[in-house]
Design an enzyme around this catalytic site. Structure first.
Site, PDB file in Angstrom:
ATOM      1  N   ASP A 199      -1.800 -13.874  -7.615  1.00  0.00           N
ATOM      2  CA  ASP A 199      -0.629 -13.790  -6.746  1.00  0.00           C
ATOM      3  C   ASP A 199       0.218 -15.032  -6.949  1.00  0.00           C
ATOM      4  O   ASP A 199      -0.169 -15.958  -7.686  1.00  0.00           O
ATOM      5  CB  ASP A 199      -1.028 -13.644  -5.266  1.00  0.00           C
ATOM      6  CG  ASP A 199      -0.022 -12.785  -4.492  1.00  0.00           C
ATOM      7  OD1 ASP A 199       1.201 -12.971  -4.699  1.00  0.00           O
ATOM      8  OD2 ASP A 199      -0.447 -11.930  -3.702  1.00  0.00           O
ATOM      9  N   GLY A 225       0.296 -17.060 -10.416  1.00  0.00           N
ATOM     10  CA  GLY A 225       1.179 -16.627 -11.487  1.00  0.00           C
ATOM     11  C   GLY A 225       1.956 -15.395 -11.093  1.00  0.00           C
ATOM     12  O   GLY A 225       1.976 -14.996  -9.932  1.00  0.00           O
ATOM     13  N   PHE A 227       2.686 -11.319 -11.966  1.00  0.00           N
ATOM     14  CA  PHE A 227       2.222 -10.136 -12.702  1.00  0.00           C
ATOM     15  C   PHE A 227       3.325  -9.493 -13.529  1.00  0.00           C
ATOM     16  O   PHE A 227       3.119  -8.479 -14.165  1.00  0.00           O
ATOM     17  CB  PHE A 227       1.565  -9.107 -11.784  1.00  0.00           C
ATOM     18  CG  PHE A 227       2.279  -8.811 -10.483  1.00  0.00           C
ATOM     19  CD1 PHE A 227       3.652  -8.735 -10.381  1.00  0.00           C
ATOM     20  CD2 PHE A 227       1.531  -8.576  -9.333  1.00  0.00           C
ATOM     21  CE1 PHE A 227       4.282  -8.434  -9.184  1.00  0.00           C
ATOM     22  CE2 PHE A 227       2.142  -8.276  -8.123  1.00  0.00           C
ATOM     23  CZ  PHE A 227       3.523  -8.209  -8.056  1.00  0.00           C
ATOM     24  N   HIS A 245       5.785  -0.569  -4.342  1.00  0.00           N
ATOM     25  CA  HIS A 245       6.931  -0.113  -3.543  1.00  0.00           C
ATOM     26  C   HIS A 245       7.890  -1.254  -3.201  1.00  0.00           C
ATOM     27  O   HIS A 245       8.974  -1.010  -2.675  1.00  0.00           O
ATOM     28  CB  HIS A 245       6.469   0.617  -2.275  1.00  0.00           C
ATOM     29  CG  HIS A 245       5.883  -0.275  -1.220  1.00  0.00           C
ATOM     30  ND1 HIS A 245       5.814   0.108   0.106  1.00  0.00           N
ATOM     31  CD2 HIS A 245       5.328  -1.518  -1.270  1.00  0.00           C
ATOM     32  CE1 HIS A 245       5.252  -0.852   0.812  1.00  0.00           C
ATOM     33  NE2 HIS A 245       4.953  -1.837   0.003  1.00  0.00           N
TER      34      HIS A 245
END
Length: 341
Positions: A199, A225, A227, A245
């Site tokens: 995260d 980091g 994604f 979402h």
């Protein structure tokens, strides 16, 4: 529509904003936790909650008129089924949802016209930058947001794990794992499982504290980091829970391509998200999609998730409803890598 129905509709529209503020205020005071099924005089419990008896009594009368709480003899109040959902021990985390709604959601709706005119997220106008960039640059707001999500997430992550087949899994990689709620629950259930949580760096403090308090720090690596740029390799199960979402389709494709690049061919991807039914939206689904629009994301149908996966080297293999009280449209969407040609 009859005059009575018109009046009821106008009442629902006109009370929406003040109702959420009033419910949040009495929930934060702890009123639902101080009451039970037998009416109590407001003077008896107001002082113990640090509240003014007259102001609290008038607020509870107004809420009782809208079927939150029950008013007995004048100035006496009790719980009803709706008010019971506001208790701290309620399985439906309405209290956490109200807090997020007041602090985060209502200001966004104040700039809905901006989004309607420009197509740009209201959050960008309010914060001067994309929503998650704002959280990155405001650590205290980031931590408060994480705590709110963690309180509400535990209720449906536990149910989601009932649907996940992790018995033979070796290493779970949770992408956008927040404060580690999902990983903690998974590691407790599966003693031989290890995990990695990825995260934003500002989010890792809450996860580190949770893992330490749970005695699971030696089984979970924490990686700061994005994604969108790199995902840890080595997992046989990858999970993206309540993240996709948050983003528009182009950004979601970037995320999924990055995940796919880290996955071995025998790995699985588990997506935990609301899945919107085809056809006319329900009131709750429509509201949820508007909230996501205002921060830059969107809710999706299963066909739309299939299309995202098809575009990013992944194949949909199944979708199972999770369906909790707190998240009735929640699904577990499963996918596997498509072998290169």
């Amino acid at each position: 529509m009859t005059p009575e129905e018109q009046s009821a509709l106008l009442m629902r529209v006109s009370t929406g904003s003040w109702l959420i503020h009033a419910l949040n205020a009495v929930a934060q005071l702890g009123v639902p936790d101080a009451l039970d099924d037998e009416p109590r005089p407001v003077e008896e419990f107001a002082a113990g909650l640090g509240a003014d008896a007259d102001a609290l009594g008038r607020t509870l009368r107004a809420l009782a008129a809208l079927d939150f709480f029950t008013e007995g003899p004048r100035g006496h109040f009790a719980l009803n089924e709706a008010a019971r959902l506001l208790r701290a021990d309620s399985p439906a985390p309405l209290r956490a949802f109200l807090s997020v709604g007041v602090e985060r959601v209502l200001p966004l709706f104040g700039e809905l016209e901006h989004t309607l005119r420009t197509g740009r997220p209201a959050a960008e106008k309010i914060y001067g930058m994309p929503y998650f960039e704002y959280l990155d640059s405001h650590p205290e707001a980031d931590r408060a947001f994480t705590r709110s999500l963690g309180r509400s997430a535990a209720a449906f992550f536990d149910t989601a794990l009932d649907r996940m087949d992790l018995d033979g899994a070796r290493h779970l990689v949770d992408l956008g794992g927040g404060d580690g709620t999902l990983i903690e629950l998974a590691l407790r259930r599966h003693p031989r499982l290890t995990a990695t949580l990825l995260d934003r760096p500002g989010m890792l403090g809450a996860a580190r504290e949770r893992m330490r308090e749970a005695g699971l720090a030696d089984r979970c690596a924490l990686v700061g980091g994005s994604f969108f740029t790199e995902v840890p390799a080595g997992g046989d199960v990858y999970c993206v829970a309540r993240c996709l979402h948050n983003w528009d389709d182009d950004t979601a494709r970037t995320l999924l391509r990055t995940v796919r690049s880290a996955m071995a061919l025998d790995a699985r991807l588990l997506i935990v998200e609301d899945v919107v039914a085809e056809g006319p939206a329900t009131a709750t689904a429509g509201y949820s999609d508007l909230v996501m629009m205002l921060i830059g994301g969107r809710e999706r149908t299963l066909a739309e998730y299939r299309a995202l996966l098809d575009d990013t080297g992944l194949a949909l293999t199944g979708a199972r409803p999770i369906g909790t009280v707190a998240a009735p449209r929640l699904h577990l969407v499963e996918a596997v890598p498509v072998p290169p040609e």
